[in-house]
Design a protein around this motif. Structure first.
Motif, PDB file in Angstrom:
ATOM      1  N   GLY A   1       5.002   1.312   2.130  1.00  9.48           N
ATOM      2  CA  GLY A   1       4.478   1.761   0.845  1.00  9.48           C
ATOM      3  C   GLY A   1       4.573   3.251   0.669  1.00  9.48           C
TER       4      GLY A   1
ATOM      5  N   ILE B   1      -3.286  -0.213  -7.946  1.00  8.19           N
ATOM      6  CA  ILE B   1      -3.604  -0.860  -6.667  1.00  8.19           C
ATOM      7  C   ILE B   1      -5.018  -1.458  -6.665  1.00  8.19           C
ATOM      8  CG2 ILE B   1      -3.641  -0.601  -4.139  1.00  8.19           C
ATOM      9  CD1 ILE B   1      -0.864  -0.116  -5.581  1.00  8.19           C
TER      10      ILE B   1
ATOM     11  N   ASP C   1      -2.462   5.529  -2.453  1.00  5.56           N
ATOM     12  CA  ASP C   1      -1.577   4.618  -3.191  1.00  5.56           C
ATOM     13  C   ASP C   1      -1.380   3.360  -2.356  1.00  5.56           C
ATOM     14  OD1 ASP C   1       0.401   3.574  -4.993  1.00  5.56           O
ATOM     15  OD2 ASP C   1       0.988   5.604  -5.552  1.00  5.56           O
ATOM     16  N   ALA C   2      -0.322   2.610  -2.668  1.00  3.49           N
ATOM     17  CA  ALA C   2      -0.093   1.351  -1.966  1.00  3.49           C
ATOM     18  C   ALA C   2       0.230   1.600  -0.503  1.00  3.49           C
ATOM     19  CB  ALA C   2       1.054   0.593  -2.618  1.00  3.49           C
TER      20      ALA C   2
ATOM     21  N   ALA D   1      -1.608  -3.360  -0.038  1.00  2.00           N
ATOM     22  CA  ALA D   1      -1.948  -2.707  -1.301  1.00  2.00           C
ATOM     23  C   ALA D   1      -2.856  -3.502  -2.224  1.00  2.00           C
ATOM     24  CB  ALA D   1      -0.675  -2.342  -2.056  1.00  2.00           C
TER      25      ALA D   1
ATOM     26  N   TYR E   1       8.887  -3.243  -2.274  1.00  2.00           N
ATOM     27  CA  TYR E   1       7.430  -3.124  -2.087  1.00  2.00           C
ATOM     28  C   TYR E   1       6.853  -4.460  -2.488  1.00  2.00           C
ATOM     29  CZ  TYR E   1       8.512  -1.945  -6.893  1.00  2.00           C
ATOM     30  OH  TYR E   1       9.059  -1.959  -8.144  1.00  2.00           O
TER      31      TYR E   1
END
Ligand SMILES: Cc1cc2nc3c(=O)[nH]c(=O)nc-3n(C[C@H](O)[C@H](O)[C@H](O)COP(=O)(O)OP(=O)(O)OC[C@H]3O[C@@H](n4cnc5c(N)ncnc54)[C@H](O)[C@@H]3O)c2cc1C
Lengths: 267, 788
Positions: free
Chosen positions: B258, B336, B369-370, B374, B546
């Motif tokens: 990620g 997310i 973030d992810a 996530a 992803y």
């Protein structure tokens, strides 16, 4: 890393005078020094490499009976100590301690002299030097373990003083138990318990600013050398380290637990 | 899979890419060196929160070897970095999107925020020069904790985000949930912290940017999971360049998890600066920089409640989460803790009503973030910790409470927006229990007790939404991009096949799995298939890798392109065989006239397409090269049960994992070995989160306390047991491969299974609640607290 001068010493005298002249740093295995230099935390200007000096390496047994000792050259690597039949036979606790330092790469480079000169508060060897009542031989003098470790990263060594060997009297029995800090795998707390010719000695690393003797446990074990006796000792958390990985209370508790395990394992 | 398949699908074919990796022939970004290259070093903020009163670069500019020094003020015409997902709050307002400058503009907001870019002939010179830069900071109080950041009087991080709030968003029917709780026989409540993690891919981020004066174009080599998205965001939103002028190449990439999805300031600054200095510029983060500046993961604080009837049937769930965004909105930060989190709270269960409210908060930390999973690991953790606790409180066995609530009829519409197409949750639970030898657990527990150790067992029945995602649904939920994937299949004149995919492989083994798909469909050897990825100059377009989407979405795009190849091949073969197109079938690598032995091999048809001497040129183009864009019609829903068994030493708090069993349903499986590897890696990361990993910032100073591997504990070989894994298959109903995705499952299921096991073990010691990671100190302290 900052730019630095590199000198390869041919003899201990040569190295000592280079250090005196340049104010630089001795280089042994580089496992502490080079890392600090790469992070720009150390900027020694001149690095004096000890690795070309003959006679700083090797393990031998000196004396006999009550005077028997294992003498380890300062440049001897952790891996050499760990795998030495002489050490394994005479002081298995010391070989096992060396085997538990860092990882394979570190053990193949790092040296006993470098480790004790560095005196990292969480390093393993200082516990052995102190608990076994070792003597540190330098180019200038002999220093007793009890006088060697002065403070966090501080030792009795002068700036141009070089450790040449460490002499460990052979104990009746001993064991080292380490509880690793989860990330670094240095000792969160490490305890070496030794029944020596001079009495019970217990050294603790990782718990405080520098290695120290746990006299309360020594006294308890002098009366009764049992795991329960060690475990029953309440260690005060005053002056112990407190950080992300262990509060002072947790470290204090671990000191007695590990000491008791060391007593049980001692041989 | 159809009848056209050769046997390699479903086989553990050795990875094609491993030869180059194992022999040191991989080409990573740091292996790229351009002629006349310079080196970049970023001067980063030592403060978590400070105003910049002034920056003096005079000395640095005249330091030896320095080519240029740039600060925020020099970046005229350069916009801030965009966020790719717009969340609309419960108040109907769009989320707050304060500027995310490429280099600090008047203020720094976290330790590691970029302040200046130094470019020099060598890296050492760039670092030396950076030490000469004088920055006049007016240090401000920081706030690093998301809950503290929302308190009144907290330091204000962005003028444009009052109260440090990015948004409050909600999903589900609150009134219906309240009604369900009102009639509940039992309510289980938990307060949960989902610990912040630092991804730590083995290869740190790196970039080499070059400007070509001849045609005003740029080439960027970069550690990216999605080079086309990187180019799109960088050109269209930040630098105002035409896409045609920028080529982004993500060569071999050493893991991403990620953290390499996002458009980061560093590579953007490098591309811009490469024109200013008219020389290539290289930057490779060192590990300390990675710790400070890679996007982190998780960091949720949650209150969750589960309402049950007297038989342990779930009646409703309510969840309130505060989610840290960090100092700036990273590329997908906003979606997310919302779209990838709240929608998963049904888990594998028929919970009829669910309400979830999420408040996203700015903090003086690296952006969040992810990170592998996530949102879904966070959701699974909430659901499975609630289920575990409810079972304990109501005296129901862990498997039994799950069985009483499993979804068994599909398609299933959850109360949180998703429609599960298929699944078989009992089968995975049964198999995992077999692998874990649950029957033998009581005797193992008493054996441990004899040694003074506490043994526990824990379950997690997780679900994830993968195969991201139908673009129209994404768009309706705020995505600012499409979420399809692109596959191009080029049959070369002599029959070799080059596949261009918008997916990116950085450990997943696509070069093998995708080749297996293609080889099987075309009936050709795997070695005749080359898979090309990671280059905007060679691949038509792509959304990248992803959300466990590569096979389900990227693989399907390739299948769609293969369908076109076969369709055209049939036309060519019909001509060659003088048969009607409708009578030609393609099987085992041959075009055959149905019911006859007249056929043309795939290679013959390919050659005819490129040497069209005998070819229906009047109605068919020569060549055999087809592209497909595939936009999925639904998410995929991998699911499974993980069971973990631990033993705790009450004297030290040390937790040992004795057993870890996982039975997962990933739909159809192309390469079982690669899938197993993905599961192992995911489980190791999940174990890392549960047992070891915690990113900690100092509350007062905002300094990152876990800024290196000396303090941030990653799992090592000895932490990870020999896993027992199995799979069950319910094929995905809406993609032709029947594939669901497997990349994140381990990291999603493991933390809850492990922590449930820890709670089970500690129940006898009176411990009722423990947050991750279950470090020795934490476990020991919990035992002591329970004693007193
Ligand atoms: C990844 C990693 C993990 C580690 N894990 C552990 C661990 O678990 N336990 C542990 O105890 N240690 C650990 N270490 C430290 C390791 O043991 C080092 O090798 C040791 O601390 C230093 O020894 P060195 O020979 O590498 O010394 P260097 O790094 O070369 O030198 C260290 C210091 O000692 C001085 N010095 C070196 N030799 C002499 C000498 N003969 N006379 C005077 N001064 C000298 C140097 O000038 C320098 O200041 C780890 C290191 C690493 C990199």
């Amino acid at each position: 890393m900052y730019a630095f001068e590199y000198q390869r010493a041919k003899s201990v005298a040569d190295a000592s005078s280079a250090l005196a002249k340049t104010g630089g740093k001795a280089l042994a295995g580089g496992q502490s020094l080079v890392g600090a230099m790469k992070l720009r935390l150390a900027n020694p200007g001149t690095v004096v490499d000890l690795s070309g000096i003959p006679d700083l390496k090797g393990i031998k047994k000196n004396g006999s009976g009550d005077n028997a000792a294992i003498v380890i050259g300062a440049l001897t690597t952790h891996a050499e100590v760990a795998s030495s039949p002489v050490v394994r036979q005479a002081i298995p606790a010391l070989a096992e301690l060396a085997e538990g330092i860092g990882d394979r790469q570190v053990r193949n480079r790092g040296t006993i002299g470098g480790s004790i000169a560095n005196n990292d508060p969480a390093a393993d060897y200082p516990a052995a030097v102190l608990a076994l009542g070792a003597t540190v031989q330098t180019n200038k003098r002999k220093i007793a373990a009890d006088d060697f470790f002065k403070g966090m990263y501080e030792t009795a060594l002068a700036a141009d003083e070089i450790i040449t060997s460490v002499s460990f009297p052979i104990p009746k029995k001993a064991a080292y138990v380490k509880f690793p800090q989860p990330a670094s795998r240095f000792a969160l707390v490490g305890v070496l318990v030794a029944d020596t010719r001079g009495g019970i000695r217990v050294a603790v690393t990782g718990a405080a600013a520098h290695v120290h003797r746990a006299t309360a446990i020594e006294n308890a074990l002098a009366k009764s050398f049992t795991a329960d006796a060690a475990k029953a000792v309440k260690i005060s958390s005053d002056h112990l380290n407190s950080d992300l990985h262990g509060s002072a209370e947790y470290r204090a508790h671990l000191v007695s637990v590990l000491a008791s395990r060391a007593v049980a394992a001692a041989r | 899979m159809g009848a056209n398949d050769l046997s390699s699908v479903g086989q553990s074919v050795r990875r094609k890419e491993d030869k180059r990796f194992l022999t040191g022939a991989g080409q990573f970004t740091d292996d790229v060196n351009a002629h006349n290259q310079t080196w970049a070093y970023f001067l980063r903020s030592p403060h978590a929160h400070a105003k910049i009163r002034g920056i003096d670069t005079t000395k640095a500019k005249s330091a030896p070897g320095v080519v240029a020094v740039f600060t925020g003020g020099d970046l005229t015409g350069v916009n801030g970095l965009p966020c790719g997902w717009l969340i609309t709050g419960t108040d109907g307002q769009p989320m707050k999107e304060p500027p995310h400058p490429v280099l600090a503009q008047g203020k720094v907001r976290y330790v590691g925020d970029g302040v200046a870019l130094v470019i020099a002939e060598t890296l050492a010179q760039a670092k030396d020069a950076a030490e000469q830069i004088e920055v006049d900071y007016e240090v401000l109080a920081p706030v690093v904790d998301p809950v503290a950041a929302l308190k009144s009087g907290a330091p204000l991080i962005h003028d444009g985000a009052p109260g440090n709030k990015c948004y409050t968003w909600a999903l589900g029917d609150k009134a219906a949930v309240d009604a369900a709780f009102a009639k509940a026989a039992h309510v289980t409540k938990l307060d949960i912290v989902n610990n912040r993690l630092i991804p730590n891919a083995i290869e740190p981020r790196a970039a080499v940017a070059s400007f070509n004066r001849a045609d005003d174009s740029y080439t960027l080599y970069v550690t990216s999971q999605n080079p086309h998205v990187e180019r799109l965001l960088m050109t269209a939103f930040v630098l105002g360049l035409p896409e045609t002028k920028v080529r982004v190449i993500a060569p071999d990439v050493g893991g991403g998890f990620g953290s390499k999805i996002y458009l980061y300031p560093e590579e953007t600054a490098l591309v811009w600066a490469s024109k200013q200095v008219n020389r290539p510029i290289k930057w490779t983060a060192d590990r300390s920089e990675a710790f400070l500046s890679d996007a982190h993961g998780r960091d949720h604080v949650t209150h969750a409640e589960l309402a049950l009837d007297k038989d342990g049937k779930f009646l409703g769930m309510r969840v309130q989460t505060t989610a840290a965004m960090g100092a700036y909105l990273s590329t997908f930060a906003s979606c997310i803790p919302t779209i990838l989190y709240a929608t998963l709270l049904a888990g594998q269960y028929t919970t009829p009503v669910i309400h979830c409210e999420v408040t996203a908060v700015f903090t003086n930390t690296a952006p969040v973030d992810a990170y592998r999973g996530a949102g879904r690991p966070e959701a699974t953790y909430v659901v499975e910790r609630l289920v575990h606790a409810a079972a304990v409180e109501m005296g129901i066995a862990q498997d039994e409470i799950r069985r009483r609530n499993f979804i068994r009829s599909f398609p299933y519409q959850t109360p949180v927006a998703l429609t599960y197409d298929t699944g078989g949750y009992d089968a995975c639970l049964d198999e995992a229990m077999k692998l874990a030898d649950v029957k033998g657990f009581p005797s193992r527990k008493s054996e441990s007790a004899k040694r003074g150790k506490l043994r526990g067992i824990g379950y997690a029945s997780y679900i994830e939404a993968c195969g991201i995602a139908p673009s129209n649904i994404g768009g309706a939920l705020g995505a600012r991009a499409g979420l399809y994937e692109v596959g191009q299949v080029r049959v070369n004149p002599t029959g070799g096949v080059t596949v261009f995919t918008g997916s990116h492989s950085h450990g997943q083994g696509h070069e093998t799995t995708f080749a297996q798909v293609v080889a099987s469909r075309l009936g050709i050897p795997i070695d005749n298939v080359e898979v090309v990825h990671g280059d905007t100059g060679r691949i038509p377009f792509g959304m990248g890798t992803y959300g466990s989407r590569s096979l389900a979405v990227g693989g399907t795009a390739i299948v769609k392109a293969l369908d076109k190849i076969v369709a055209k091949g049939k036309k060519i073969a019909a001509h060659l065989l003088e048969a009607a197109e409708a009578d030609v079938e393609f099987k085992d690598g041959k075009f055959t006239v149905a019911g006859t032995d007249r056929s043309k091999a795939f290679g013959e048809v390919a050659l005819a397409a490129y040497v069209p001497h005998n070819y229906p040129l009047y109605k068919l183009e020569p060549g055999l090269d087809e592209t497909a864009f595939y936009d999925p019609t639904n998410f995929t829903f991998p699911a499974g049960t993980h069971i973990c068994e631990v033993e705790i030493d009450p004297d030290t708090g040390d937790v040992q994992i004795l057993n870890f069993s996982a039975c997962d349903d990933f739909g159809n499986i192309i390469n079982p070995m690669i899938v197993e590897g993905q599961v192992h890696g995911g489980l190791a990361q999940g174990i890392g989160q549960a047992l070891l990993e915690a990113c900690v910032y100092d509350k007062e100073s905002g300094q990152l306390l876990t800024g290196s591997l000396m303090d941030y504990a990653l799992p090592r070989a000895h932490h990870v047991p020999s896993f027992k894994v199995a799979t069950k298959v319910t094929p995905c109903t809406h993609n032709p491969l029947g594939a669901k995705g497997c990349g994140e499952a381990g990291a999603i299921g493991a933390p809850a299974a492990l922590m449930n096991a820890v709670h089970d073990a500690l129940a006898g010691a009176g411990v009722t609640y423990l947050d991750m990671p279950a470090t020795p100190q934490r476990v020991w302290t919990a035992i002591q607290t329970a004693k007193h």
